[in-house]
Design a protein around this motif. Structure first.
Motif, PDB file in Angstrom:
ATOM      1  N   THR A 121       0.847  -1.188   0.000  1.00 40.27           N
ATOM      2  CA  THR A 121       0.000   0.000   0.000  1.00 40.27           C
ATOM      3  C   THR A 121       0.884   1.241   0.000  1.00 40.27           C
ATOM      4  N   THR A 122       0.389   2.294  -0.594  1.00 40.27           N
ATOM      5  CA  THR A 122       1.181   3.523  -0.664  1.00 40.27           C
ATOM      6  C   THR A 122       1.238   4.248   0.680  1.00 40.27           C
ATOM      7  N   ASP A 123       0.472   3.766   1.675  1.00 39.70           N
ATOM      8  CA  ASP A 123       0.564   4.369   3.016  1.00 39.70           C
ATOM      9  C   ASP A 123       1.999   4.360   3.525  1.00 39.70           C
ATOM     10  N   GLY A 124       2.745   3.314   3.184  1.00 39.16           N
ATOM     11  CA  GLY A 124       4.121   3.206   3.642  1.00 39.16           C
ATOM     12  C   GLY A 124       5.034   4.287   3.080  1.00 39.16           C
ATOM     13  N   PHE A 125       4.550   4.983   2.044  1.00 40.90           N
ATOM     14  CA  PHE A 125       5.371   6.022   1.422  1.00 40.90           C
ATOM     15  C   PHE A 125       4.906   7.426   1.806  1.00 40.90           C
ATOM     16  N   LEU A 152       8.811   6.445  -3.426  1.00 39.82           N
ATOM     17  CA  LEU A 152       7.860   5.562  -4.104  1.00 39.82           C
ATOM     18  C   LEU A 152       8.315   5.269  -5.529  1.00 39.82           C
ATOM     19  N   MET A 153       8.781   6.280  -6.227  1.00 38.96           N
ATOM     20  CA  MET A 153       9.253   6.087  -7.604  1.00 38.96           C
ATOM     21  C   MET A 153      10.487   5.194  -7.638  1.00 38.96           C
ATOM     22  N   HIS A 154      11.364   5.360  -6.670  1.00 34.57           N
ATOM     23  CA  HIS A 154      12.558   4.519  -6.616  1.00 34.57           C
ATOM     24  C   HIS A 154      12.168   3.061  -6.409  1.00 34.57           C
ATOM     25  N   PHE A 155      11.206   2.831  -5.526  1.00 35.63           N
ATOM     26  CA  PHE A 155      10.746   1.467  -5.282  1.00 35.63           C
ATOM     27  C   PHE A 155      10.117   0.856  -6.528  1.00 35.63           C
ATOM     28  N   ILE A 156       9.203   1.568  -7.144  1.00 36.43           N
ATOM     29  CA  ILE A 156       8.456   0.995  -8.263  1.00 36.43           C
ATOM     30  C   ILE A 156       9.358   0.771  -9.470  1.00 36.43           C
TER      31      ILE A 156
END
Length: 307
Positions: A121-125, A152-156
């Motif tokens: 989930t994006t909550d973590g970001f 978030l972008m780095h992760f994805i």
């Protein structure tokens, strides 16, 4: 939506439920109850009528994706890192994104070809509360500016490049904050489901968006009056459950009367969630590959699939 020139095929629930070549449904009532959201009064028939056909459709997409990926790597003489098929799930607060994500994770993992399905989930970001407070935007948590988009972008982008053992921050709804001492490890899944209210959001000042890395995207839709009622109902249920925990960030609401809780939830919806819905979430709906439209009691009425 004007369907005259719509880019979507529209399927009512009864037609969608007739999808052929489906695997046997083996989700028990007990499993279903664990996957449901706190106040989603939906029956297990939702799985058979809507989510199982959707899982079958996604299975076809995932199979074709991995086949194409293999052929393309061979054609270009490239190394073949394991890049997951990424599904983005968007929609308002309280509309049922988490239930949809958990159901799809469960159903998609039943195929041997893609048994490893991770859910993030994006909550973590979200920025930690201390950062949001320093920026003066604690009341904008959930708005695009409250997320660490670079992280978030780095992760994805990293997971799409096939990098192993990626760490994802963990968000606690109890603490209403990022947990400094915990991370989630995402290690080369076959499928990644990324769920969040703003995953289809675009920023015109940036060359790439999170959704550029999606292979399939879903928007959970409902009339605003219904979503508002679901949010207030959930708030009332949390007042009697999670908010009673002294460690809860929202413990201050535990002693509210039913009327006071209703007024508080209505104010939060009006001042924060409705604004975010209108300004940032709803405008992204037509960017989705598939739109699930819910009616009263969270029952799905129809599905729109991009042509």
């Amino acid at each position: 939506m004007d369907n005259t020139y719509s880019p979507y095929f529209k399927f009512d629930r009864s037609f969608w439920a007739l999808s052929r070549d489906l695997p046997t449904l083996s989700l028990s009532e007990e499993e279903f109850e664990k996957l449901k959201g706190l106040n989603e009064k939906i029956a297990i028939e939702e799985v058979a009528d809507v989510y199982l056909p959707l899982a079958r459709l996604l299975h076809l997409y995932v199979t074709a994706y991995h086949h194409l990926q293999s052929k393309m790597n061979s054609f270009l003489s490239l190394p073949a890192p394991k890049a997951p098929f990424i599904i983005g799930i968007a929609g308002s607060v309280a509309v049922g994104k988490s239930t949809t994500a958990r159901l799809l994770q469960n159903l998609l993992s039943r195929w041997n070809e893609h048994a490893k399905v991770d859910l993030v989930t994006t909550d973590g970001f979200l920025y930690p509360n201390r950062v949001l407070e320093a920026k003066g935007i604690m009341n904008k948590k959930g708005f695009p500016e409250s997320y660490d988009i670079n992280k978030l972008m780095h992760f994805i982008s990293s997971i799409k490049s096939g990098e192993p053992a990626l760490e994802v921050p963990v968000y606690s709804h109890l603490a209403y904050d990022i947990l400094d001492d915990q991370t989630l490890i995402v290690d080369q899944p076959d499928i990644l489901i990324l769920e969040g209210i703003n995953v289809l959001q675009v920023n015109t000042q940036e060359p790439f968006f999170v959704s550029d890395f999606f292979d399939f995207s879903i928007y959970i839709d409902a009339d605003e009056d219904n979503i508002r009622d679901w949010y207030i109902e959930r708030f009332q249920m949390l007042r009697d459950t999670a908010f009673q925990n002294p460690r809860s960030y929202f413990h201050k609401y535990a002693s509210l009367t039913e009327t006071e809780a209703n007024d508080t939830a209505s104010r939060i919806w009006r001042d924060i969630n409705a604004m975010n819905l209108h300004e940032n979430i709803m405008p992204t709906k037509e960017r989705a590959k598939l739109i699930i439209k819910k009616g009263n009691n969270h029952m799905i009425e129809h599905v729109l699939l991009r042509k």
